[in-house]
Scaffold this motif. Structure first.
Motif, short mmCIF file in Angstrom:
data_model
loop_
_atom_site.label_atom_id
_atom_site.label_comp_id
_atom_site.label_asym_id
_atom_site.label_seq_id
_atom_site.Cartn_x
_atom_site.Cartn_y
_atom_site.Cartn_z
N UNK A 1 0.82 -1.21 0.00
CA UNK A 1 0.00 0.00 0.00
C UNK A 1 0.86 1.26 0.00
N UNK A 2 1.92 1.28 0.79
CA UNK A 2 2.76 2.48 0.86
C UNK A 2 3.55 2.73 -0.42
N UNK A 3 3.76 1.71 -1.21
CA UNK A 3 4.53 1.87 -2.46
C UNK A 3 3.64 1.97 -3.69
N UNK A 4 2.32 1.88 -3.51
CA UNK A 4 1.40 1.94 -4.65
C UNK A 4 1.13 3.39 -5.04
N UNK A 5 1.13 3.66 -6.33
CA UNK A 5 0.96 5.04 -6.82
C UNK A 5 -0.45 5.58 -6.55
N UNK A 6 -1.42 4.67 -6.36
CA UNK A 6 -2.79 5.11 -6.13
C UNK A 6 -3.08 5.38 -4.65
N UNK A 7 -2.10 5.13 -3.80
CA UNK A 7 -2.25 5.40 -2.37
C UNK A 7 -1.43 6.63 -2.00
N UNK A 8 -1.85 7.30 -0.94
CA UNK A 8 -1.14 8.53 -0.56
C UNK A 8 -1.33 8.81 0.92
N UNK A 9 -0.26 9.33 1.54
CA UNK A 9 -0.35 9.73 2.94
C UNK A 9 -1.28 10.92 3.13
N UNK A 10 -1.55 11.64 2.06
CA UNK A 10 -2.48 12.77 2.16
C UNK A 10 -3.90 12.30 2.49
N UNK A 11 -4.18 11.04 2.20
CA UNK A 11 -5.49 10.49 2.52
C UNK A 11 -5.70 10.35 4.03
N UNK A 12 -4.61 10.44 4.80
CA UNK A 12 -4.70 10.31 6.25
C UNK A 12 -4.99 11.66 6.93
N UNK A 13 -5.11 12.71 6.15
CA UNK A 13 -5.42 14.02 6.71
C UNK A 13 -6.91 14.34 6.54
N UNK A 14 -7.50 15.05 7.47
CA UNK A 14 -6.92 15.47 8.75
C UNK A 14 -6.66 14.29 9.68
N UNK A 15 -5.66 14.41 10.51
CA UNK A 15 -5.28 13.29 11.37
C UNK A 15 -6.33 12.99 12.43
N UNK A 16 -7.08 14.04 12.83
CA UNK A 16 -8.15 13.88 13.81
C UNK A 16 -9.47 14.32 13.18
N UNK A 17 -10.56 13.74 13.65
CA UNK A 17 -11.87 14.17 13.17
C UNK A 17 -12.10 15.61 13.62
N UNK A 18 -12.33 16.53 12.67
CA UNK A 18 -12.49 17.94 13.03
C UNK A 18 -13.72 18.22 13.89
N UNK A 19 -14.67 17.30 13.94
CA UNK A 19 -15.89 17.51 14.72
C UNK A 19 -15.78 17.02 16.16
N UNK A 20 -14.64 16.42 16.50
CA UNK A 20 -14.44 15.87 17.84
C UNK A 20 -13.12 16.38 18.39
N UNK A 21 -13.08 16.71 19.67
CA UNK A 21 -11.82 17.17 20.25
C UNK A 21 -10.81 16.04 20.22
N UNK A 22 -9.54 16.36 19.92
CA UNK A 22 -8.51 15.31 19.87
C UNK A 22 -8.43 14.48 21.15
N UNK A 23 -8.59 15.14 22.31
CA UNK A 23 -8.51 14.42 23.58
C UNK A 23 -9.64 13.39 23.70
N UNK A 24 -10.86 13.82 23.37
CA UNK A 24 -11.99 12.90 23.45
C UNK A 24 -11.82 11.74 22.48
N UNK A 25 -11.29 12.03 21.27
CA UNK A 25 -11.08 10.98 20.27
C UNK A 25 -10.08 9.95 20.76
#
Length: 493
Positions: free
Chosen positions: A189-213
């Motif tokens: 997956x990490x070496x596939x051209x169709x996958x990207x680390x950008x898909x992991x952003x945002x790292x936290x759900x913007x609707x939930x506080x990071x601490x609660x998550x």
């Protein structure tokens, strides 16, 4: 005790090797969850929150595991938390611990087996979705699914009756295939051209506080990592020194945390995680892997998931049967549960009973089973507390005091402090699960399931109470712990 009272203590054969025990702990800890639940976990949390929460959870489990290491080393007997609770408190608390553990372990056997049917439903929907019987809690129950679960549980029942040596060897093979599959998938997956680390952003759900998550994920650590405590259940069958047990548990927890993290990454890299989590997919990870890596990637995932299911099912069938065996040997359950096979010296009746209860589960649908499993997390946290409490009681700050007995107490202020931290962590898990305002509070259905199980436990205890109380503490210590002398406490609390 026992020549004096005429009691005979049944013993299991010593057949398990160190790497098999490591495989039992690791395979049970990750099971099917690391492959099926990543998309569900990311919803309302985010990939980094899941990874951080589960990693913190692994550290807390490691703190708790130190108490397990102390007790396994000194009391390598079947029953684990049941035996330790008797050691630290009394027969009533031991019964409570064993009652919750039995439910939790058997439910996870059933959950792993139904996960296999769920996987087949994704891969071969036309095969599984046949002979629909009814719906429960909006979950369609198919007779084909029930048959698959029954056959799978029956196979591992046979494997376990044949001996812990055979089941331990198979567990190690399954785990190695699983580990290779996970690392292979992440690498692809990490070496596939169709996958990207950008898909992991945002790292936290913007609707939930990071601490609660993060806290919501920390709260499920007892469920995510339950399985490392299968090691004390098998301690009586170690074919090696019990001193190695803590190292094996720590290695299992480390590998489990890594595997969970890798599967979160694998799921999040293939497509924007918010789309995957909110799409209502039957199997988010399977859909992403198939879309990015094609049929070949899906085959690797299915094989790895199958191994995770097999290791979880096998590991918890071992543990459930050993708790039942130990409780029967300790006169908490009827003697029939402590019967040993004439050829293989395995607790065959306890194994069959656990299997029969597990195959009832698919008849009620996965949603109902999920409520019960969520409830059983409370029981696991209670068992963790009991274990840490016993370790705290066993360990000493120093040798001061006339009551010090070197055969039953160990001077280790560091481990005593860690045992205290383990108790605090266990209480923290319970608060997160039971406090209504907690981000990880149990649903109403799980609370009702918990109440029903408590009532059933109380009724069963009242039925068994007279017989259980007919044995004095020294006799029970001999049966449960294998000790002729019992000096930790002169009488039960």
């Amino acid at each position: 005790m026992s020549s004096d009272s005429g009691l005979t203590r049944k013993k299991l054969s010593k057949t398990l090797k160190p790497h098999w025990v490591w495989a039992i702990a690791l395979g049970s800890s990750i099971g099917w969850g690391s492959f099926v639940l990543p998309a569900d976990w990311m919803q309302g949390a985010g990939p980094l929150a899941v990874i951080l929460g589960l990693s913190i959870g692994a550290v807390l489990m490691a703190i708790i595991a130190i108490s397990y290491g102390v007790l396994i080393r000194n009391y390598p007997v079947s029953g684990g938390e049941f035996a330790y609770t008797f050691l630290g408190l009394n027969r009533v608390h031991a019964y409570i611990s064993g009652w919750f553990l039995t439910l939790g372990y058997i439910c996870i056997v059933a959950l792993n087996a139904t996960a296999f049917a769920l996987m087949l439903k994704f891969v071969f929907p036309d095969f599984i979705q046949n002979m629909k019987m009814y719906s429960i809690a909006e979950w369609d129950v198919y007779f084909t699914e029930v048959i698959v679960v029954t056959i799978l549980v029956a196979f591992f029942t046979y494997l376990n009756i044949k001996g812990s040596g055979l089941s331990g060897r198979m567990q190690f093979i399954f785990v190695m295939i699983l580990v290779v599959g996970v690392f292979g998938l992440t690498g692809l997956m990490t070496t596939n051209v169709d996958a990207s680390f950008s898909n992991m952003t945002p790292s936290f759900d913007p609707d939930v506080s990071p601490l609660a998550a993060v806290l919501a994920m920390v709260a499920i650590a007892p469920f995510a990592y339950v399985g490392f405590d299968n090691v004390p259940q098998a301690a009586e069958e170690f074919k090696f020194s019990a001193r190695k047990s803590l190292g094996l548990i720590m290695m299992a927890l480390l590998f489990a945390a890594i595997i969970y993290s890798l599967m979160i990454m694998t799921t999040a890299l293939g497509a924007p995680w918010q789309e995957t989590s909110n799409a209502g997919l039957q199997w988010g990870t399977g859909t992403v892997v198939e879309d990015v890596l094609g049929t070949g990637g899906l085959i690797i995932l299915v094989i790895a998931l199958s191994m995770g299911i097999f290791t979880g099912l096998n590991g918890f069938l071992i543990s459930a049967s050993r708790v039942l065996f130990a409780m029967a040997r300790g006169k908490v359950l009827p003697d029939v549960f402590s019967r040993l096979h004439s050829k293989h010296n395995t607790p065959y009746f306890a194994i069959i009973f656990a299997a029969l209860v597990a195959i009832i589960a698919p008849w009620f649908g996965r949603e109902v089973l999920g409520w019960i499993v969520n409830m059983s997390s409370v029981g696991v946290a209670i068992a963790y507390f009991y274990t840490c409490f016993t370790a705290y009681k066993l360990l000493k700050w120093n040798k001061d005091g006339a009551e010090f007995d070197e055969t039953l107490h160990i001077v280790s202020p560091g481990k005593k402090f860690i045992a205290m931290l383990g108790m605090v962590s266990s209480i923290g898990f319970l608060v997160l699960l039971l406090y209504p305002g907690s981000p990880a509070a149990l649903g109403a259905e799980s609370f009702w399931a918990l109440l029903i199980w408590i009532i059933l436990g109380l009724l069963f205890y009242l039925i068994r109470r007279k017989d259980l109380n007919s044995y004095d503490r020294e006799d029970l210590a001999y049966l449960i712990l294998g000790k002729d002398k019992f000096k930790l406490t002169d009488k039960e609390d």
